[in-house]
Write an enzyme that holds these catalytic residues in place. Structure first.
Site, mmCIF file in Angstrom:
data_model
loop_
_atom_site.group_PDB
_atom_site.id
_atom_site.type_symbol
_atom_site.label_atom_id
_atom_site.label_comp_id
_atom_site.label_asym_id
_atom_site.label_seq_id
_atom_site.Cartn_x
_atom_site.Cartn_y
_atom_site.Cartn_z
ATOM 1 N N GLU A 120 0.832 -1.211 0.000
ATOM 2 C CA GLU A 120 0.000 0.000 0.000
ATOM 3 C C GLU A 120 0.868 1.263 0.000
ATOM 4 O O GLU A 120 1.919 1.317 0.635
ATOM 5 C CB GLU A 120 -0.883 -0.013 1.251
ATOM 6 C CG GLU A 120 -1.794 1.198 1.407
ATOM 7 C CD GLU A 120 -2.575 1.177 2.714
ATOM 8 O OE1 GLU A 120 -3.560 1.928 2.810
ATOM 9 O OE2 GLU A 120 -2.201 0.419 3.635
ATOM 10 N N LYS B 174 -9.516 2.434 -1.951
ATOM 11 C CA LYS B 174 -9.779 1.959 -0.591
ATOM 12 C C LYS B 174 -11.123 2.475 -0.079
ATOM 13 O O LYS B 174 -11.353 3.684 -0.004
ATOM 14 C CB LYS B 174 -8.649 2.415 0.315
ATOM 15 C CG LYS B 174 -8.646 1.800 1.704
ATOM 16 C CD LYS B 174 -7.370 2.227 2.438
ATOM 17 C CE LYS B 174 -7.207 1.517 3.769
ATOM 18 N NZ LYS B 174 -5.929 1.927 4.420
ATOM 19 N N CYS C 34 -5.527 -3.017 2.972
ATOM 20 C CA CYS C 34 -5.224 -2.888 4.392
ATOM 21 C C CYS C 34 -6.453 -2.976 5.298
ATOM 22 O O CYS C 34 -6.963 -4.069 5.538
ATOM 23 C CB CYS C 34 -4.448 -1.590 4.626
ATOM 24 S SG CYS C 34 -3.440 -1.587 6.133
#
Length: 259
Positions: free
Chosen positions: A41, A110, A144
């Site tokens: 990331e 995200k 994540c």
């Protein structure tokens, strides 16, 4: 399918250094003839969120050009981690995927922003799924904090995805959560989990490394150390169908009662 995970120590707020490091590591990984390479990331900037107005990649063009060219040069699929991308409306934390020809195969921003690291103050959340195909296999790419939302992972798996790619900057103090959550996502979705974390540190955090490949039964295929390295492992997609046939959780679901 042979996978190479590039566990980078990311230079805080220094895209030029990170582009050079990523290119060097991709070329090194490509020497092992993997089918797919994955990056962590925010590999271009790290969590230098307060300077994203200055250092974010406009439209993802710089990272996209670099990774697309390397995918085409080596004939390798690349899940290009995520980068801070300047859009017309703000900055997103976005994953880009390129196929063996260098053509775009998918993109995902995200969805769940991590307030503990102030993401919500500097980033815009995504609003679309992370599905894409590599060599004909349906995959999902998430980032994540997304792994703490099993319902979001299941949305992708219920559509038939067989491999879940995760790019992360997961801190060392919660490393036990990283391992437990990834293994759980593999078991409950009967899929391969390919999770690439970063190593090293920034001014506020020490990161855990321990990138992993986990099979649909929850067994660890390979796991990195806490240091910068290239982790390799192989996945057998027939294993997904075998496990899903043995315990048919998808056909036994009762989603009408889950809301």
């Amino acid at each position: 399918m042979k996978i190479a995970l590039i566990q980078l120590d990311i230079a805080f707020g220094n895209p030029e250094v990170n582009y050079a490091a990523a290119e060097r590591k991709i070329r090194e990984a490509a020497a092992g003839n993997p089918d797919c390479i994955i990056l962590p990331e925010l590999w271009t900037t790290g969590y230098d969120l307060t300077r994203l107005d200055e250092i974010a990649d406009h439209g993802g063009r710089t990272a996209g050009t670099l990774i697309s060219g390397l995918a085409r040069e080596y004939g390798i699929n690349i899940v290009a981690g995520s980068v801070a991308v300047r859009q017309d409306t703000g900055i997103t934390n976005s994953m880009f995927v390129f196929d063996r020809t260098g053509a775009p195969a998918g993109q995902y921003s995200k969805l769940h922003l991590f307030k503990l690291m102030d993401e919500h103050l500097y980033l815009l959340p995504g609003s679309a799924k992370g599905l894409f195909k590599l060599d004909g296999t349906l995959c999902a790419g998430l980032i994540c904090y997304d792994i703490r939302f099993p319902e979001w992972v299941r949305v992708h798996m219920a559509e038939g995805a067989e491999v879940l790619f995760i790019s992360a900057e997961w801190p060392l103090p919660r490393l036990s959560h990283w391992r437990a959550l990834l293994i759980s996502r593999a078991i409950e979705n009967q899929c391969y989990v390919v999770a690439c974390n970063r190593s090293g540190s920034d001014p506020a955090n020490i990161f855990g490394g321990h990138s992993m490949i986990i099979d649909p039964w929850g067994e660890i295929v390979s796991e990195a150390s806490g240091s910068e390295e290239i982790l390799s492992g192989e996945i057998d997609l027939a294993r997904v169908r075998e496990v899903r046939g043995q315990i048919p959780v998808f056909s036994d679901r009762r989603p009408e009662l889950y809301l």
